[in-house]
Design a protein around this motif. Structure first.
Motif, PDB file in Angstrom:
ATOM      1  N   ASP A   1     -15.355 -11.368 -29.530  1.00  0.00           N
ATOM      2  CA  ASP A   1     -14.362 -11.591 -30.583  1.00  0.00           C
ATOM      3  C   ASP A   1     -13.594 -12.894 -30.420  1.00  0.00           C
ATOM      4  O   ASP A   1     -12.907 -13.339 -31.348  1.00  0.00           O
ATOM      5  CB  ASP A   1     -13.367 -10.429 -30.625  1.00  0.00           C
ATOM      6  CG  ASP A   1     -12.604 -10.280 -29.309  1.00  0.00           C
ATOM      7  OD1 ASP A   1     -13.249 -10.366 -28.245  1.00  0.00           O
ATOM      8  OD2 ASP A   1     -11.383 -10.081 -29.359  1.00  0.00           O
ATOM      9  N   LYS A   2     -13.699 -13.545 -29.264  1.00  0.00           N
ATOM     10  CA  LYS A   2     -12.951 -14.772 -29.018  1.00  0.00           C
ATOM     11  C   LYS A   2     -13.673 -16.026 -29.509  1.00  0.00           C
ATOM     12  O   LYS A   2     -13.065 -17.104 -29.566  1.00  0.00           O
ATOM     13  CB  LYS A   2     -12.644 -14.913 -27.525  1.00  0.00           C
ATOM     14  CG  LYS A   2     -11.647 -13.893 -26.996  1.00  0.00           C
ATOM     15  CD  LYS A   2     -11.300 -14.165 -25.544  1.00  0.00           C
ATOM     16  CE  LYS A   2     -10.260 -13.180 -25.020  1.00  0.00           C
ATOM     17  NZ  LYS A   2      -8.950 -13.382 -25.674  1.00  0.00           N
ATOM     18  N   VAL A   3     -14.938 -15.916 -29.848  1.00  0.00           N
ATOM     19  CA  VAL A   3     -15.694 -17.099 -30.272  1.00  0.00           C
ATOM     20  C   VAL A   3     -15.080 -17.684 -31.543  1.00  0.00           C
ATOM     21  O   VAL A   3     -14.943 -17.008 -32.555  1.00  0.00           O
ATOM     22  CB  VAL A   3     -17.180 -16.755 -30.512  1.00  0.00           C
ATOM     23  CG1 VAL A   3     -17.928 -17.985 -31.039  1.00  0.00           C
ATOM     24  CG2 VAL A   3     -17.824 -16.266 -29.229  1.00  0.00           C
ATOM     25  N   GLY A   4     -14.682 -18.948 -31.461  1.00  0.00           N
ATOM     26  CA  GLY A   4     -14.105 -19.628 -32.616  1.00  0.00           C
ATOM     27  C   GLY A   4     -12.706 -19.190 -32.977  1.00  0.00           C
ATOM     28  O   GLY A   4     -12.203 -19.538 -34.049  1.00  0.00           O
ATOM     29  N   ALA A   5     -12.049 -18.426 -32.090  1.00  0.00           N
ATOM     30  CA  ALA A   5     -10.701 -17.941 -32.402  1.00  0.00           C
ATOM     31  C   ALA A   5      -9.734 -19.106 -32.542  1.00  0.00           C
ATOM     32  O   ALA A   5      -9.781 -20.059 -31.764  1.00  0.00           O
ATOM     33  CB  ALA A   5     -10.216 -16.994 -31.305  1.00  0.00           C
ATOM     34  N   PRO A   6      -8.834 -19.063 -33.536  1.00  0.00           N
ATOM     35  CA  PRO A   6      -7.869 -20.162 -33.709  1.00  0.00           C
ATOM     36  C   PRO A   6      -6.884 -20.209 -32.558  1.00  0.00           C
ATOM     37  O   PRO A   6      -6.525 -19.187 -31.979  1.00  0.00           O
ATOM     38  CB  PRO A   6      -7.176 -19.813 -35.029  1.00  0.00           C
ATOM     39  CG  PRO A   6      -7.313 -18.338 -35.149  1.00  0.00           C
ATOM     40  CD  PRO A   6      -8.653 -18.011 -34.543  1.00  0.00           C
ATOM     41  N   GLN A   7      -6.449 -21.426 -32.232  1.00  0.00           N
ATOM     42  CA  GLN A   7      -5.500 -21.639 -31.145  1.00  0.00           C
ATOM     43  C   GLN A   7      -4.180 -22.126 -31.728  1.00  0.00           C
ATOM     44  O   GLN A   7      -4.158 -22.991 -32.597  1.00  0.00           O
ATOM     45  CB  GLN A   7      -6.039 -22.680 -30.165  1.00  0.00           C
ATOM     46  CG  GLN A   7      -7.405 -22.328 -29.597  1.00  0.00           C
ATOM     47  CD  GLN A   7      -7.362 -21.055 -28.770  1.00  0.00           C
ATOM     48  OE1 GLN A   7      -6.649 -20.984 -27.774  1.00  0.00           O
ATOM     49  NE2 GLN A   7      -8.111 -20.056 -29.168  1.00  0.00           N
ATOM     50  N   THR A   8      -3.090 -21.548 -31.269  1.00  0.00           N
ATOM     51  CA  THR A   8      -1.768 -21.965 -31.737  1.00  0.00           C
ATOM     52  C   THR A   8      -0.911 -22.368 -30.551  1.00  0.00           C
ATOM     53  O   THR A   8      -1.063 -21.805 -29.458  1.00  0.00           O
ATOM     54  CB  THR A   8      -1.062 -20.836 -32.501  1.00  0.00           C
ATOM     55  OG1 THR A   8      -1.000 -19.680 -31.647  1.00  0.00           O
ATOM     56  CG2 THR A   8      -1.831 -20.476 -33.764  1.00  0.00           C
ATOM     57  N   PRO A   9      -0.024 -23.339 -30.740  1.00  0.00           N
ATOM     58  CA  PRO A   9       0.832 -23.758 -29.627  1.00  0.00           C
ATOM     59  C   PRO A   9       1.738 -22.630 -29.158  1.00  0.00           C
ATOM     60  O   PRO A   9       2.095 -21.746 -29.918  1.00  0.00           O
ATOM     61  CB  PRO A   9       1.643 -24.908 -30.225  1.00  0.00           C
ATOM     62  CG  PRO A   9       0.861 -25.375 -31.407  1.00  0.00           C
ATOM     63  CD  PRO A   9       0.172 -24.155 -31.941  1.00  0.00           C
ATOM     64  N   HIS A  10       2.113 -22.698 -27.875  1.00  0.00           N
ATOM     65  CA  HIS A  10       3.044 -21.725 -27.305  1.00  0.00           C
ATOM     66  C   HIS A  10       4.408 -21.821 -27.971  1.00  0.00           C
ATOM     67  O   HIS A  10       4.819 -22.868 -28.457  1.00  0.00           O
ATOM     68  CB  HIS A  10       3.214 -22.013 -25.809  1.00  0.00           C
ATOM     69  CG  HIS A  10       2.435 -21.080 -24.952  1.00  0.00           C
ATOM     70  ND1 HIS A  10       1.130 -20.765 -25.184  1.00  0.00           N
ATOM     71  CD2 HIS A  10       2.788 -20.388 -23.834  1.00  0.00           C
ATOM     72  CE1 HIS A  10       0.700 -19.941 -24.251  1.00  0.00           C
ATOM     73  NE2 HIS A  10       1.687 -19.703 -23.418  1.00  0.00           N
ATOM     74  N   HIS A  11       5.126 -20.719 -27.939  1.00  0.00           N
ATOM     75  CA  HIS A  11       6.532 -20.749 -28.324  1.00  0.00           C
ATOM     76  C   HIS A  11       7.311 -21.515 -27.264  1.00  0.00           C
ATOM     77  O   HIS A  11       7.170 -21.259 -26.068  1.00  0.00           O
ATOM     78  CB  HIS A  11       7.084 -19.335 -28.439  1.00  0.00           C
ATOM     79  CG  HIS A  11       8.570 -19.306 -28.675  1.00  0.00           C
ATOM     80  ND1 HIS A  11       9.121 -19.450 -29.921  1.00  0.00           N
ATOM     81  CD2 HIS A  11       9.607 -19.192 -27.801  1.00  0.00           C
ATOM     82  CE1 HIS A  11      10.442 -19.406 -29.816  1.00  0.00           C
ATOM     83  NE2 HIS A  11      10.762 -19.242 -28.547  1.00  0.00           N
ATOM     84  N   HIS A  12       8.127 -22.455 -27.668  1.00  0.00           N
ATOM     85  CA  HIS A  12       8.950 -23.223 -26.743  1.00  0.00           C
ATOM     86  C   HIS A  12      10.337 -23.377 -27.339  1.00  0.00           C
ATOM     87  O   HIS A  12      10.510 -24.054 -28.349  1.00  0.00           O
ATOM     88  CB  HIS A  12       8.343 -24.599 -26.482  1.00  0.00           C
ATOM     89  CG  HIS A  12       8.903 -25.261 -25.255  1.00  0.00           C
ATOM     90  ND1 HIS A  12      10.237 -25.492 -25.071  1.00  0.00           N
ATOM     91  CD2 HIS A  12       8.291 -25.727 -24.137  1.00  0.00           C
ATOM     92  CE1 HIS A  12      10.443 -26.081 -23.903  1.00  0.00           C
ATOM     93  NE2 HIS A  12       9.280 -26.241 -23.319  1.00  0.00           N
ATOM     94  N   PRO A  13      11.352 -22.754 -26.746  1.00  0.00           N
ATOM     95  CA  PRO A  13      12.696 -22.781 -27.334  1.00  0.00           C
ATOM     96  C   PRO A  13      13.293 -24.175 -27.415  1.00  0.00           C
ATOM     97  O   PRO A  13      14.218 -24.406 -28.185  1.00  0.00           O
ATOM     98  CB  PRO A  13      13.513 -21.886 -26.395  1.00  0.00           C
ATOM     99  CG  PRO A  13      12.741 -21.863 -25.119  1.00  0.00           C
ATOM    100  CD  PRO A  13      11.313 -21.966 -25.502  1.00  0.00           C
ATOM    101  N   ASP A  14      12.776 -25.135 -26.607  1.00  0.00           N
ATOM    102  CA  ASP A  14      13.297 -26.496 -26.643  1.00  0.00           C
ATOM    103  C   ASP A  14      12.582 -27.370 -27.663  1.00  0.00           C
ATOM    104  O   ASP A  14      12.921 -28.542 -27.819  1.00  0.00           O
ATOM    105  CB  ASP A  14      13.180 -27.137 -25.256  1.00  0.00           C
ATOM    106  CG  ASP A  14      14.046 -26.419 -24.241  1.00  0.00           C
ATOM    107  OD1 ASP A  14      15.276 -26.498 -24.373  1.00  0.00           O
ATOM    108  OD2 ASP A  14      13.497 -25.775 -23.344  1.00  0.00           O
ATOM    109  N   ASP A  15      11.587 -26.804 -28.357  1.00  0.00           N
ATOM    110  CA  ASP A  15      10.862 -27.552 -29.371  1.00  0.00           C
ATOM    111  C   ASP A  15      11.514 -27.303 -30.730  1.00  0.00           C
ATOM    112  O   ASP A  15      11.802 -26.157 -31.085  1.00  0.00           O
ATOM    113  CB  ASP A  15       9.401 -27.095 -29.402  1.00  0.00           C
ATOM    114  CG  ASP A  15       8.527 -27.987 -30.251  1.00  0.00           C
ATOM    115  OD1 ASP A  15       8.813 -28.107 -31.457  1.00  0.00           O
ATOM    116  OD2 ASP A  15       7.565 -28.553 -29.714  1.00  0.00           O
TER     117      ASP A  15
END
Length: 314
Positions: A283-297
């Motif tokens: 199920d991970k093949v081609g899964a979209p990637q999103t940036p981590h949550h970062h409170p300083d961003d």
């Protein structure tokens, strides 16, 4: 001037770990007088990656070489950091980057691990592989402890490092065998690894944290090891320091910078769950990637992400 070097760390809530990372950034900045050096984190602690990029962009740089400060190619190196860098491209007109590969089981890293082992064993190591007290083979073993991941490729790489270390540096120091273990997310745990070593007959164990800098997880490795030692007084358990801020690590980063700039990035994608349908991870093949949550961003200032999902790339 060469393009700037942008170091990307994971981040930690441990103040000493943050200080270690920033000291290492300063070490490279002093060493490399033909390029600028900056560093930031993807989560948990400031300075965030976006500040480091903004600093370089403000100085007129439009292209950087980004090297992930990661020992294995897990989700952070494969998805989180590339996703965060693509977000920076959207924020800064004309900004672009070249992305290097993680540090991996590099010969220099194996040498640095051997130095940390020497820090603990000192003159106790025996090239003949025998105990000075009993003359029995198999007296000393090493437990190499990685972070642990849900990515089987990353966990397998830690096991590879353990085996390479056993075949070379450990054997030269009279260490009988090296076992891998993980502090989170994967099996065996630290205690399970120590118990296996005990059952295999070793009486002295060096716990070798496979971490770059200080942090909560390396501290947990020491705590769990010492707790096991208290329950097993027949074992001599010693904990080695992390790799830390040093010239050898700087050598590796410069090498990763040079190969990225030259376009010679030799990643092994044959066991990557985002590209290959490994059994149990289809199920991970081609899964979209999103940036981590970062409170300083700025994108995460209200507790939610406005970042876009991006595919996995090396």
């Amino acid at each position: 001037m060469k393009p700037p070097l942008l170091l990307v760390g994971h981040g930690t809530r441990d103040e000493k770990g943050v200080a270690d990372f920033m000291a290492f950034v300063e070490r490279l900045d002093r060493r490399l007088d033909d390029r600028e050096v900056a560093g930031g984190f993807i989560e948990l602690s400031p300075p965030p990656l976006t500040d480091a990029v903004g600093e370089l962009y403000g100085r007129g740089h439009r292209r950087v070489v980004s090297v992930p400060m990661m020992l294995v190619a897990a989700g952070h190196a494969k998805g989180d950091i590339p996703g965060a860098l693509i977000r920076e491209k959207e924020r800064h007109d004309g900004f672009d980057y070249v992305y290097g590969r993680p540090l991996g089981p590099h010969p220099t890293m194996l040498r640095l691990l051997a130095e940390r082992l020497d820090d603990v064993l000192g003159t106790d190591s025996d090239p003949a592989g025998e105990s000075a007290e009993t003359g029995a083979a198999g007296e000393t073993a090493v437990l190499l402890v990685g972070r642990g991941s849900t990515d089987p490729d990353a966990n397998a790489e830690v096991c590879k490092v353990a085996r390479l270390f056993q075949e070379g540096h450990a054997k030269q120091r009279g260490v009988s065998f090296v076992e891998p273990a993980f502090i989170s997310l994967a099996w065996p745990s630290v205690c399970e690894g120590l118990d296996r070593i005990r059952r295999l007959g070793a009486r002295r164990v060096v716990v070798l944290p496979y971490f770059l800098f200080s942090g909560i997880l390396p501290d947990r490795v020491v705590d769990e090891s010492m707790a096991f030692a208290a329950d097993h007084p027949d074992l001599d358990i010693r904990c080695a320091p992390v790799i830390g801020d040093c010239d050898g690590l700087a050598d590796m980063i410069v090498e990763r910078y040079d190969e990225a700039l030259a376009g010679d990035i030799r990643m092994n994608c044959d066991t990557c769950v985002y590209r290959i349908a490994l059994p149990g991870f289809e199920d991970k093949v081609g899964a979209p990637q999103t940036p981590h949550h970062h409170p300083d961003d700025p994108a995460h200032g209200h507790g939610h992400s406005h970042g876009h999902a991006h595919g996995h790339g090396h």
